[in-house]
Motif scaffolding. Structure first.
Motif, PDB file in Angstrom:
ATOM      1  N   ALA A 263       0.591  -1.225   0.483  1.00 15.52           N
ATOM      2  CA  ALA A 263      -0.418  -0.286   0.017  1.00 15.52           C
ATOM      3  C   ALA A 263       1.306   1.034  -0.239  1.00 15.52           C
ATOM      4  O   ALA A 263       0.709   2.503  -0.370  1.00 15.52           O
ATOM      5  N   LYS A 264       1.601   1.100   0.551  1.00 18.14           N
ATOM      6  CA  LYS A 264       2.676   2.034   0.800  1.00 18.14           C
ATOM      7  C   LYS A 264       3.498   2.845  -0.484  1.00 18.14           C
ATOM      8  O   LYS A 264       3.480   3.664  -1.184  1.00 18.14           O
ATOM      9  N   GLU A 265       4.128   1.561  -0.696  1.00 12.90           N
ATOM     10  CA  GLU A 265       4.514   2.008  -2.270  1.00 12.90           C
ATOM     11  C   GLU A 265       3.394   2.196  -2.990  1.00 12.90           C
ATOM     12  O   GLU A 265       3.972   3.073  -4.478  1.00 12.90           O
TER      13      GLU A 265
ATOM     14  N   ASP B  54      -0.440  13.605  19.867  1.00 14.43           N
ATOM     15  CA  ASP B  54      -0.787  12.572  19.894  1.00 14.43           C
ATOM     16  C   ASP B  54       1.151  12.097  19.264  1.00 14.43           C
ATOM     17  O   ASP B  54       1.426  12.910  18.331  1.00 14.43           O
ATOM     18  N   TRP B  55       1.262  11.007  19.169  1.00 15.16           N
ATOM     19  CA  TRP B  55       2.636  10.492  19.053  1.00 15.16           C
ATOM     20  C   TRP B  55       2.229   8.818  18.171  1.00 15.16           C
ATOM     21  O   TRP B  55       2.524   7.637  18.858  1.00 15.16           O
ATOM     22  N   PRO B  56       1.714   8.714  16.836  1.00 20.03           N
ATOM     23  CA  PRO B  56       1.948   8.025  16.661  1.00 20.03           C
ATOM     24  C   PRO B  56       3.124   6.716  16.161  1.00 20.03           C
ATOM     25  O   PRO B  56       3.758   7.093  16.125  1.00 20.03           O
ATOM     26  N   VAL B  57       2.913   5.022  16.339  1.00 21.44           N
ATOM     27  CA  VAL B  57       3.240   4.648  15.978  1.00 21.44           C
ATOM     28  C   VAL B  57       3.457   3.784  15.091  1.00 21.44           C
ATOM     29  O   VAL B  57       2.630   3.878  14.568  1.00 21.44           O
ATOM     30  N   LEU B  58       4.938   3.656  13.998  1.00 25.72           N
ATOM     31  CA  LEU B  58       4.847   3.124  12.761  1.00 25.72           C
ATOM     32  C   LEU B  58       6.201   2.707  12.420  1.00 25.72           C
ATOM     33  O   LEU B  58       6.975   3.161  12.553  1.00 25.72           O
ATOM     34  N   ASP B  59       5.990   1.232  12.414  1.00 24.31           N
ATOM     35  CA  ASP B  59       6.992   0.686  11.633  1.00 24.31           C
ATOM     36  C   ASP B  59       6.208  -0.849  11.734  1.00 24.31           C
ATOM     37  O   ASP B  59       5.437  -0.642  10.484  1.00 24.31           O
ATOM     38  N   LEU B  60       7.390  -1.899  10.762  1.00 22.05           N
ATOM     39  CA  LEU B  60       6.917  -2.777   9.927  1.00 22.05           C
ATOM     40  C   LEU B  60       6.400  -3.726  10.402  1.00 22.05           C
ATOM     41  O   LEU B  60       5.448  -4.642  10.433  1.00 22.05           O
TER      42      LEU B  60
ATOM     43  N   HIS C  90      21.171   1.148  10.970  1.00 21.17           N
ATOM     44  CA  HIS C  90      20.003  -0.763  10.726  1.00 21.17           C
ATOM     45  C   HIS C  90      19.561  -1.502  12.040  1.00 21.17           C
ATOM     46  O   HIS C  90      20.111  -0.513  13.300  1.00 21.17           O
ATOM     47  N   GLY C  91      18.091  -1.475  12.152  1.00 25.26           N
ATOM     48  CA  GLY C  91      17.523  -1.833  13.055  1.00 25.26           C
ATOM     49  C   GLY C  91      17.464  -3.273  12.916  1.00 25.26           C
ATOM     50  O   GLY C  91      17.142  -4.203  12.589  1.00 25.26           O
ATOM     51  N   HIS C  92      17.144  -2.907  15.001  1.00 28.06           N
ATOM     52  CA  HIS C  92      17.455  -5.093  15.176  1.00 28.06           C
ATOM     53  C   HIS C  92      16.459  -5.725  13.967  1.00 28.06           C
ATOM     54  O   HIS C  92      15.727  -6.911  14.291  1.00 28.06           O
TER      55      HIS C  92
ATOM     56  N   ARG D  55       9.437   0.707  24.120  1.00 29.35           N
ATOM     57  CA  ARG D  55       9.409  -0.385  23.571  1.00 29.35           C
ATOM     58  C   ARG D  55       9.162   0.430  21.660  1.00 29.35           C
ATOM     59  O   ARG D  55      10.204   0.060  20.320  1.00 29.35           O
ATOM     60  N   THR D  56       7.642   0.665  21.881  1.00 26.73           N
ATOM     61  CA  THR D  56       6.999   1.110  20.841  1.00 26.73           C
ATOM     62  C   THR D  56       7.475   1.756  19.937  1.00 26.73           C
ATOM     63  O   THR D  56       6.958   2.192  18.560  1.00 26.73           O
ATOM     64  N   HIS D  57       8.292   2.697  20.249  1.00 23.54           N
ATOM     65  CA  HIS D  57       8.796   4.189  19.899  1.00 23.54           C
ATOM     66  C   HIS D  57      10.162   3.828  19.721  1.00 23.54           C
ATOM     67  O   HIS D  57      11.507   4.636  19.081  1.00 23.54           O
TER      68      HIS D  57
ATOM     69  N   TYR E   2      12.288  13.313   6.798  1.00 21.00           N
ATOM     70  CA  TYR E   2      11.458  12.986   7.879  1.00 21.00           C
ATOM     71  C   TYR E   2      12.151  11.931   8.228  1.00 21.00           C
ATOM     72  O   TYR E   2      12.750  11.323   8.040  1.00 21.00           O
ATOM     73  N   PHE E   3      10.650  10.976   9.719  1.00 21.48           N
ATOM     74  CA  PHE E   3      10.860  10.295  10.156  1.00 21.48           C
ATOM     75  C   PHE E   3      11.451   8.964   9.778  1.00 21.48           C
ATOM     76  O   PHE E   3      11.930   8.505  10.781  1.00 21.48           O
ATOM     77  N   TRP E   4      11.129   8.629   8.603  1.00 25.85           N
ATOM     78  CA  TRP E   4      11.148   7.119   8.293  1.00 25.85           C
ATOM     79  C   TRP E   4      12.450   7.451   8.118  1.00 25.85           C
ATOM     80  O   TRP E   4      13.317   5.734   8.629  1.00 25.85           O
ATOM     81  N   LYS E   5      13.675   8.272   8.177  1.00 25.55           N
ATOM     82  CA  LYS E   5      15.146   8.182   8.474  1.00 25.55           C
ATOM     83  C   LYS E   5      15.700   8.407   9.574  1.00 25.55           C
ATOM     84  O   LYS E   5      16.702   8.030   9.564  1.00 25.55           O
ATOM     85  N   SER E   6      15.106   8.034  10.773  1.00 25.70           N
ATOM     86  CA  SER E   6      14.848   8.705  12.146  1.00 25.70           C
ATOM     87  C   SER E   6      14.653   6.318  12.689  1.00 25.70           C
ATOM     88  O   SER E   6      13.794   6.051  13.283  1.00 25.70           O
ATOM     89  N   ALA E   7      15.933   5.558  13.171  1.00 27.87           N
ATOM     90  CA  ALA E   7      15.485   4.058  12.926  1.00 27.87           C
ATOM     91  C   ALA E   7      15.588   3.564  14.446  1.00 27.87           C
ATOM     92  O   ALA E   7      16.059   4.519  15.309  1.00 27.87           O
TER      93      ALA E   7
ATOM     94  N   PHE F 262      15.090   0.511   3.317  1.00 33.58           N
ATOM     95  CA  PHE F 262      13.831   0.084   3.059  1.00 33.58           C
ATOM     96  C   PHE F 262      12.668   0.843   2.318  1.00 33.58           C
ATOM     97  O   PHE F 262      12.701   0.452   1.614  1.00 33.58           O
ATOM     98  N   TRP F 263      12.987   1.399   2.847  1.00 35.58           N
ATOM     99  CA  TRP F 263      11.493   2.795   2.108  1.00 35.58           C
ATOM    100  C   TRP F 263      11.663   3.403   1.416  1.00 35.58           C
ATOM    101  O   TRP F 263      11.327   3.667  -0.177  1.00 35.58           O
ATOM    102  N   GLU F 264      13.820   3.665   0.641  1.00 31.44           N
ATOM    103  CA  GLU F 264      13.596   4.295  -0.403  1.00 31.44           C
ATOM    104  C   GLU F 264      13.573   2.870  -1.231  1.00 31.44           C
ATOM    105  O   GLU F 264      14.326   3.983  -2.637  1.00 31.44           O
TER     106      GLU F 264
END
Ligand SMILES: Nc1nc2c(c(=O)[nH]1)N[C@H]1C(S)=C(S)[C@@H](COP(=O)(O)O)O[C@H]1N2
Ligand SMILES: [Mo]
Length: 229
Positions: free
Chosen positions: A21-23, A58-64, A143-145, A175-177, A189-194, A210-212
């Motif tokens: 969907a995001k693609e 608020d602070w939305p949570v976004l990840d895979l 790189h993230g865990h 942990r969620t953030h 943009y925040f997707w760059k903040s691992a 990943f998103w790039e």
């Protein structure tokens, strides 16, 4: 990174729908507003919200979807690649580095912005001094865990507002953030903040993350509305 340990697994297949969907948004340019960039350079005093963004409280949570449980025992941060002194830090070693506090705004490509986030952590500058990257290392790959990867030019990481954060508004980052420790790169943009950052790799060459690789802009500057490639 050495081969012995918890090399991040690729994102689970269950996320494929969300990713698709995001693609698709990236392909159709869904969130582009066509507004002119009016960033700090263009409008220093009047404009704080980048084009096409909406302010949230608020602070939305976004990840895979996989939110790794990075315990102190499991925690390792490698800072390596094209550097003179590669480092592998335990959590207590990260906490023992000089601490800074910053206040910055979050701008997410999904159109929300959140003002005045108060971070505590280790300044990117401190990490850079620790490992002494080679001059030719013009890129940084995070790189993230959870297997997440994102890239940026080194000059974004060198800005004084960039940090490895472990507190947000006075509390440990949940942990969620991305807790216990995540990146915060306010100029992109925040997707760059691992989140759950596992490795900071200095590189001679750029390597889209990943998103790039999935239609998002390679740089991702919110003031230039660099959402999609
Ligand atoms: N490790 C990791 N970091 C990540 C992500 C991810 O999936 N994994 N998602 C990115 C995206 S797309 C966004 S918008 C932000 C969201 O951070 P938040 O959940 O704390 O708001 O984290 C970024 N960092
Ligand atoms: Mo995102």
């Amino acid at each position: 990174m050495s081969a012995d340990d918890d090399r991040p697994a690729p994102p689970p297949a269950a996320r494929d729908k969300l990713i698709a969907a995001k693609e698709d948004w990236a392909r159709t340019g869904r969130l582009l507003t066509g507004q002119l960039p009016m960033g700090p350079t263009a409008e220093p005093a009047r404009r704080r919200l980048p084009p096409g963004q909406t302010l949230v409280q608020d602070w939305p949570v976004l990840d895979l979807g996989a939110q790794p449980d990075v315990t102190a025992a499991k925690f390792r941060l490698d800072i390596d690649g094209a550097v003179a002194h590669p480092a592998r830090l335990r959590l207590d070693e990260v906490m023992a580095l000089p601490q800074v506090e910053t206040v910055s705004d979050i701008h997410c490509v999904t159109q929300w912005s959140r003002y005045d986030n108060r971070w505590a952590g280790v300044a990117a500058r401190t990490l850079i001094d620790l490992v002494a990257p080679k001059d030719e290392a013009r890129f940084v790959i995070f790189h993230g865990h959870d297997g997440y990867v994102t890239n940026m030019p080194r000059d974004r990481f060198e800005r004084p507002d960039a940090l490895l954060a472990y507190r947000w508004n006075g509390e440990p980052i949940p942990r969620t953030h991305g807790g216990p420790v995540r990146m915060v790169i306010p100029s992109l943009y925040f997707w760059k903040s691992a989140k759950w950052v596992r490795q900071i790799e200095f590189s001679l060459v750029d390597r889209p993350g990943f998103w790039e690789q999935r239609g998002y802009h390679n740089r991702g500057d919110p003031w230039a509305e660099e959402r999609y490639a």
